[in-house]
Design a protein around this motif. Structure first.
Motif, PDB file in Angstrom:
ATOM      1  N   ARG A  34      26.688  74.137  43.944  1.00  0.00           N
ATOM      2  CA  ARG A  34      25.885  73.849  45.135  1.00  0.00           C
ATOM      3  C   ARG A  34      24.511  73.359  44.703  1.00  0.00           C
ATOM      4  NH1 ARG A  34      27.228  78.892  49.202  1.00  0.00           N
ATOM      5  NH2 ARG A  34      29.420  78.358  49.445  1.00  0.00           N
ATOM      6  N   ALA A  53      24.477  64.865  54.662  1.00  0.00           N
ATOM      7  CA  ALA A  53      25.664  64.617  53.836  1.00  0.00           C
ATOM      8  C   ALA A  53      25.777  63.133  53.488  1.00  0.00           C
ATOM      9  CB  ALA A  53      26.916  65.094  54.549  1.00  0.00           C
ATOM     10  N   VAL A  59      23.121  62.181  50.795  1.00  0.00           N
ATOM     11  CA  VAL A  59      23.458  62.650  49.449  1.00  0.00           C
ATOM     12  C   VAL A  59      24.573  61.787  48.855  1.00  0.00           C
ATOM     13  CG1 VAL A  59      24.453  64.571  48.144  1.00  0.00           C
ATOM     14  CG2 VAL A  59      22.674  65.011  49.810  1.00  0.00           C
ATOM     15  N   GLU A  60      25.587  61.474  49.663  1.00  0.00           N
ATOM     16  CA  GLU A  60      26.694  60.644  49.180  1.00  0.00           C
ATOM     17  C   GLU A  60      26.209  59.249  48.787  1.00  0.00           C
ATOM     18  OE1 GLU A  60      29.632  60.849  52.266  1.00  0.00           O
ATOM     19  OE2 GLU A  60      30.392  62.782  51.553  1.00  0.00           O
ATOM     20  N   ASN A 105      31.055  63.182  46.563  1.00  0.00           N
ATOM     21  CA  ASN A 105      31.678  63.569  47.830  1.00  0.00           C
ATOM     22  C   ASN A 105      31.207  64.967  48.214  1.00  0.00           C
ATOM     23  OD1 ASN A 105      33.261  61.218  48.109  1.00  0.00           O
ATOM     24  ND2 ASN A 105      34.686  62.019  46.589  1.00  0.00           N
ATOM     25  N   VAL A 106      30.676  65.101  49.426  1.00  0.00           N
ATOM     26  CA  VAL A 106      30.142  66.367  49.907  1.00  0.00           C
ATOM     27  C   VAL A 106      31.232  67.132  50.633  1.00  0.00           C
ATOM     28  CG1 VAL A 106      28.449  67.404  51.469  1.00  0.00           C
ATOM     29  CG2 VAL A 106      27.812  65.440  50.086  1.00  0.00           C
ATOM     30  N   VAL A 142      27.738  71.338  54.092  1.00  0.00           N
ATOM     31  CA  VAL A 142      26.276  71.339  54.159  1.00  0.00           C
ATOM     32  C   VAL A 142      25.833  72.560  54.948  1.00  0.00           C
ATOM     33  CG1 VAL A 142      24.217  70.110  54.939  1.00  0.00           C
ATOM     34  CG2 VAL A 142      26.172  68.817  54.118  1.00  0.00           C
ATOM     35  N   ILE A 181      23.915  71.871  49.570  1.00  0.00           N
ATOM     36  CA  ILE A 181      25.048  70.953  49.561  1.00  0.00           C
ATOM     37  C   ILE A 181      26.116  71.493  48.629  1.00  0.00           C
ATOM     38  CG2 ILE A 181      25.745  68.566  49.131  1.00  0.00           C
ATOM     39  CD1 ILE A 181      23.517  68.763  51.192  1.00  0.00           C
ATOM     40  N   THR A 182      27.340  71.641  49.126  1.00  0.00           N
ATOM     41  CA  THR A 182      28.472  72.005  48.280  1.00  0.00           C
ATOM     42  C   THR A 182      29.268  70.742  48.001  1.00  0.00           C
ATOM     43  OG1 THR A 182      28.576  74.138  49.402  1.00  0.00           O
ATOM     44  CG2 THR A 182      30.470  73.514  48.053  1.00  0.00           C
ATOM     45  N   LEU A 183      29.467  70.457  46.719  1.00  0.00           N
ATOM     46  CA  LEU A 183      30.212  69.268  46.332  1.00  0.00           C
ATOM     47  C   LEU A 183      31.685  69.600  46.138  1.00  0.00           C
ATOM     48  CD1 LEU A 183      27.864  67.610  43.700  1.00  0.00           C
ATOM     49  CD2 LEU A 183      28.025  67.155  46.131  1.00  0.00           C
TER      50      LEU A 183
END
Length: 96
Positions: free
Chosen positions: A22, A37, A40-41, A47-48, A51, A82-84
Motif C-alpha cells: 500500500r 485511482a 495514480v494509474e 493497476n489500483v 483506495v 492506495i492498494t496495488l
C-alpha cells in the motif's frame, strides 16, 4: 486541479508499503476515490486495486515569542492509501 500533491513517506507509511503493498499520498481535498485511482494509474503506470481516504486534522502548534505564547494549527489535508494489484510496485526514488 492537481489531484496528487506528494507521497507521504513516514515510518507508518513505509511499513504499509513493505507489508501490504500500500502506498500513501497527500491529495487534493476535493478529489474523490475514482479520480485519485485514475491519477495514480496515469502517473505511475500501475493497476489500483483499492483506495482508502481520510482527512488528517492538523496538529495544534504553540511557540514562545517575545510577545508571549503564539498558538496556531497546522493545515489539514486529505490522505489516500492506495492498494496495488499483486506484483506491482511504485518506486519513488527512481527519478532522483
Amino acid at each position: 486541479m492537481e489531484i496528487l500533491k506528494k507521497p507521504v513517506l513516514t515510518e507508518k507509511a513505509t511499513l504499509l508499503t513493505e507489508k501490504l503493498n500500500r502506498y500513501t499520498f497527500e491529495c487534493d481535498h476535493r478529489a474523490n476515490k475514482i479520480q485519485i485511482a485514475a491519477a495514480v494509474e496515469a502517473m505511475y503506470g500501475v493497476n489500483v486495486a483499492a483506495v482508502n481516504t481520510s482527512v488528517v486534522v492538523g496538529k495544534l502548534k504553540t511557540r514562545s515569542t517575545k510577545a508571549g505564547m503564539v498558538s496556531g494549527r497546522a493545515a489539514k489535508y486529505k490522505k489516500a492509501i492506495i492498494t496495488l494489484k499483486e506484483g506491482e510496485v511504485i518506486d519513488f526514488y527512481s527519478n532522483i
